[in-house]
Motif scaffolding. Sequence first.
Motif, PDB file in Angstrom:
ATOM      1  N   ARG A  73       0.797  -1.226   0.000  1.00  0.00           N
ATOM      2  CA  ARG A  73       0.000   0.000   0.000  1.00  0.00           C
ATOM      3  C   ARG A  73       0.829   1.275   0.000  1.00  0.00           C
ATOM      4  NH1 ARG A  73      -4.211  -1.848  -2.188  1.00  0.00           N
ATOM      5  NH2 ARG A  73      -5.670  -2.914  -0.851  1.00  0.00           N
ATOM      6  N   TYR A  74       2.009   1.216   0.600  1.00  0.00           N
ATOM      7  CA  TYR A  74       2.838   2.412   0.736  1.00  0.00           C
ATOM      8  C   TYR A  74       4.185   2.141   0.070  1.00  0.00           C
ATOM      9  CZ  TYR A  74      -0.752   3.240   4.249  1.00  0.00           C
ATOM     10  OH  TYR A  74      -1.958   3.382   4.894  1.00  0.00           O
ATOM     11  N   ASP A  75       4.368   2.687  -1.124  1.00  0.00           N
ATOM     12  CA  ASP A  75       5.536   2.402  -1.956  1.00  0.00           C
ATOM     13  C   ASP A  75       6.875   2.699  -1.296  1.00  0.00           C
ATOM     14  OD1 ASP A  75       3.896   1.531  -4.015  1.00  0.00           O
ATOM     15  OD2 ASP A  75       3.873   3.480  -5.013  1.00  0.00           O
ATOM     16  N   SER A  76       6.928   3.673  -0.422  1.00  0.00           N
ATOM     17  CA  SER A  76       8.208   4.067   0.164  1.00  0.00           C
ATOM     18  C   SER A  76       8.632   3.152   1.316  1.00  0.00           C
ATOM     19  CB  SER A  76       8.146   5.513   0.662  1.00  0.00           C
ATOM     20  OG  SER A  76       7.224   5.630   1.731  1.00  0.00           O
ATOM     21  N   LEU A  77       7.810   2.166   1.650  1.00  0.00           N
ATOM     22  CA  LEU A  77       8.121   1.279   2.768  1.00  0.00           C
ATOM     23  C   LEU A  77       8.527  -0.111   2.296  1.00  0.00           C
ATOM     24  CD1 LEU A  77       5.165   2.147   5.181  1.00  0.00           C
ATOM     25  CD2 LEU A  77       7.500   3.052   5.191  1.00  0.00           C
ATOM     26  N   ASN A  78       9.475  -0.706   3.029  1.00  0.00           N
ATOM     27  CA  ASN A  78       9.778  -2.126   2.871  1.00  0.00           C
ATOM     28  C   ASN A  78       9.764  -2.735   4.265  1.00  0.00           C
ATOM     29  OD1 ASN A  78      12.490  -2.126   4.048  1.00  0.00           O
ATOM     30  ND2 ASN A  78      13.120  -1.040   2.204  1.00  0.00           N
ATOM     31  N   SER A  79       9.827  -4.025   4.357  1.00  0.00           N
ATOM     32  CA  SER A  79       9.599  -4.693   5.643  1.00  0.00           C
ATOM     33  C   SER A  79      10.604  -4.347   6.725  1.00  0.00           C
ATOM     34  CB  SER A  79       9.533  -6.203   5.450  1.00  0.00           C
ATOM     35  OG  SER A  79      10.741  -6.669   4.894  1.00  0.00           O
ATOM     36  N   GLY A  80      11.691  -3.668   6.401  1.00  0.00           N
ATOM     37  CA  GLY A  80      12.670  -3.327   7.413  1.00  0.00           C
ATOM     38  C   GLY A  80      12.687  -1.871   7.841  1.00  0.00           C
ATOM     39  N   ASN A  81      11.862  -1.017   7.218  1.00  0.00           N
ATOM     40  CA  ASN A  81      11.993   0.406   7.533  1.00  0.00           C
ATOM     41  C   ASN A  81      10.753   1.045   8.165  1.00  0.00           C
ATOM     42  OD1 ASN A  81      10.291   0.696   5.321  1.00  0.00           O
ATOM     43  ND2 ASN A  81      11.588   2.172   4.254  1.00  0.00           N
ATOM     44  N   PHE A  82       9.892   0.240   8.768  1.00  0.00           N
ATOM     45  CA  PHE A  82       8.748   0.815   9.460  1.00  0.00           C
ATOM     46  C   PHE A  82       8.393  -0.015  10.692  1.00  0.00           C
ATOM     47  CE2 PHE A  82       6.817  -2.168   6.501  1.00  0.00           C
ATOM     48  CZ  PHE A  82       5.809  -2.768   7.245  1.00  0.00           C
ATOM     49  N   SER A  83       7.628   0.607  11.584  1.00  0.00           N
ATOM     50  CA  SER A  83       7.135  -0.087  12.765  1.00  0.00           C
ATOM     51  C   SER A  83       5.626   0.088  12.837  1.00  0.00           C
ATOM     52  CB  SER A  83       7.797   0.448  14.036  1.00  0.00           C
ATOM     53  OG  SER A  83       7.485   1.817  14.207  1.00  0.00           O
ATOM     54  N   LEU A  84       4.972  -0.816  13.560  1.00  0.00           N
ATOM     55  CA  LEU A  84       3.517  -0.796  13.701  1.00  0.00           C
ATOM     56  C   LEU A  84       3.154  -0.691  15.177  1.00  0.00           C
ATOM     57  CD1 LEU A  84       2.696  -3.778  11.296  1.00  0.00           C
ATOM     58  CD2 LEU A  84       2.576  -1.343  10.763  1.00  0.00           C
ATOM     59  N   THR A  85       2.194   0.177  15.486  1.00  0.00           N
ATOM     60  CA  THR A  85       1.668   0.298  16.846  1.00  0.00           C
ATOM     61  C   THR A  85       0.150   0.437  16.764  1.00  0.00           C
ATOM     62  OG1 THR A  85       1.954   2.702  16.862  1.00  0.00           O
ATOM     63  CG2 THR A  85       3.746   1.375  17.805  1.00  0.00           C
ATOM     64  N   TYR A  86      -0.503   0.142  17.875  1.00  0.00           N
ATOM     65  CA  TYR A  86      -1.945   0.318  17.966  1.00  0.00           C
ATOM     66  C   TYR A  86      -2.298   0.656  19.405  1.00  0.00           C
ATOM     67  CZ  TYR A  86      -1.863  -4.429  19.860  1.00  0.00           C
ATOM     68  OH  TYR A  86      -1.602  -5.537  20.627  1.00  0.00           O
ATOM     69  N   LYS A  87      -3.491   1.192  19.598  1.00  0.00           N
ATOM     70  CA  LYS A  87      -3.960   1.538  20.936  1.00  0.00           C
ATOM     71  C   LYS A  87      -5.276   0.820  21.196  1.00  0.00           C
ATOM     72  CE  LYS A  87      -1.855   6.087  21.157  1.00  0.00           C
ATOM     73  NZ  LYS A  87      -2.068   7.526  21.294  1.00  0.00           N
ATOM     74  N   LEU A  88      -5.379   0.272  22.391  1.00  0.00           N
ATOM     75  CA  LEU A  88      -6.624  -0.342  22.841  1.00  0.00           C
ATOM     76  C   LEU A  88      -7.132   0.428  24.052  1.00  0.00           C
ATOM     77  CD1 LEU A  88      -5.697  -4.128  22.657  1.00  0.00           C
ATOM     78  CD2 LEU A  88      -7.193  -2.860  21.120  1.00  0.00           C
ATOM     79  N   PRO A  89      -8.441   0.522  24.219  1.00  0.00           N
ATOM     80  CA  PRO A  89      -8.986   1.218  25.385  1.00  0.00           C
ATOM     81  C   PRO A  89      -8.410   0.621  26.675  1.00  0.00           C
ATOM     82  CG  PRO A  89     -10.738   0.579  23.871  1.00  0.00           C
ATOM     83  CD  PRO A  89      -9.480  -0.049  23.365  1.00  0.00           C
ATOM     84  N   ASN A  90      -7.936   1.477  27.557  1.00  0.00           N
ATOM     85  CA  ASN A  90      -7.385   1.109  28.871  1.00  0.00           C
ATOM     86  C   ASN A  90      -6.039   0.397  28.815  1.00  0.00           C
ATOM     87  OD1 ASN A  90      -9.745   2.145  30.129  1.00  0.00           O
ATOM     88  ND2 ASN A  90     -10.773   0.212  29.712  1.00  0.00           N
ATOM     89  N   TYR A  91      -5.392   0.290  27.648  1.00  0.00           N
ATOM     90  CA  TYR A  91      -4.111  -0.400  27.541  1.00  0.00           C
ATOM     91  C   TYR A  91      -2.978   0.501  27.076  1.00  0.00           C
ATOM     92  CZ  TYR A  91      -6.578  -4.798  28.142  1.00  0.00           C
ATOM     93  OH  TYR A  91      -7.332  -5.814  28.645  1.00  0.00           O
ATOM     94  N   GLY A  92      -3.264   1.619  26.453  1.00  0.00           N
ATOM     95  CA  GLY A  92      -2.220   2.486  25.923  1.00  0.00           C
ATOM     96  C   GLY A  92      -1.700   1.957  24.594  1.00  0.00           C
ATOM     97  N   GLU A  93      -0.507   2.410  24.238  1.00  0.00           N
ATOM     98  CA  GLU A  93       0.082   2.049  22.947  1.00  0.00           C
ATOM     99  C   GLU A  93       0.783   0.699  23.038  1.00  0.00           C
ATOM    100  OE1 GLU A  93       3.175   4.651  21.391  1.00  0.00           O
ATOM    101  OE2 GLU A  93       2.180   4.509  19.451  1.00  0.00           O
ATOM    102  N   CYS A  94       0.552  -0.149  22.048  1.00  0.00           N
ATOM    103  CA  CYS A  94       1.136  -1.491  21.990  1.00  0.00           C
ATOM    104  C   CYS A  94       1.931  -1.637  20.698  1.00  0.00           C
ATOM    105  CB  CYS A  94       0.044  -2.548  22.016  1.00  0.00           C
ATOM    106  SG  CYS A  94      -1.067  -2.446  23.426  1.00  0.00           S
TER     107      CYS A  94
END
Length: 136
Positions: free
Chosen positions: A37-58
């Motif tokens: 989906r994002y041409d400028s990214l490859n599997s080594g140059n990005f990170s993924l995070t998400y937030k859940l209610p009452n848990y903060g950033e994961c």
Amino acid sequence: MSAKSVLFLFKFEGLFSVKQFCSGTDYRSLVDFVCSRYDSLNSGNFSLTYKLPNYGECFLDDDDDFGALLELVRQLSMQRLEITVSRKECDAPETSDVVSSVGTHIPNSLGEKTKRKIKCGKCNEIGNHNRKTCTK
């Protein structure tokens, strides 16, 4: 949408992509989708995070994290979740004698060879120079 699937909204630099994943999906499929989906990214140059209610950033770094994410989404009865895609900062060595590494194949964290583009540490442009030879 089945009870064992979740709709992920990927956000990268203000752009969104949406994909439905199910419990049989693995982390590699998630990474492949983001790269497609994002041409400028490859599997080594990005990170993924998400937030859940009452848990903060994961963090979402591997199959174990992805399995835990799917289990939490199931337990919380969530149907969708926003995942933030962030570019990793890549510091090229300042004393590099490489004229240009554009197109060079370098193994990434998943063991595959990918093309890595290195920017000049002085002017932040990709080109046929580095910090030593930059004229800007």
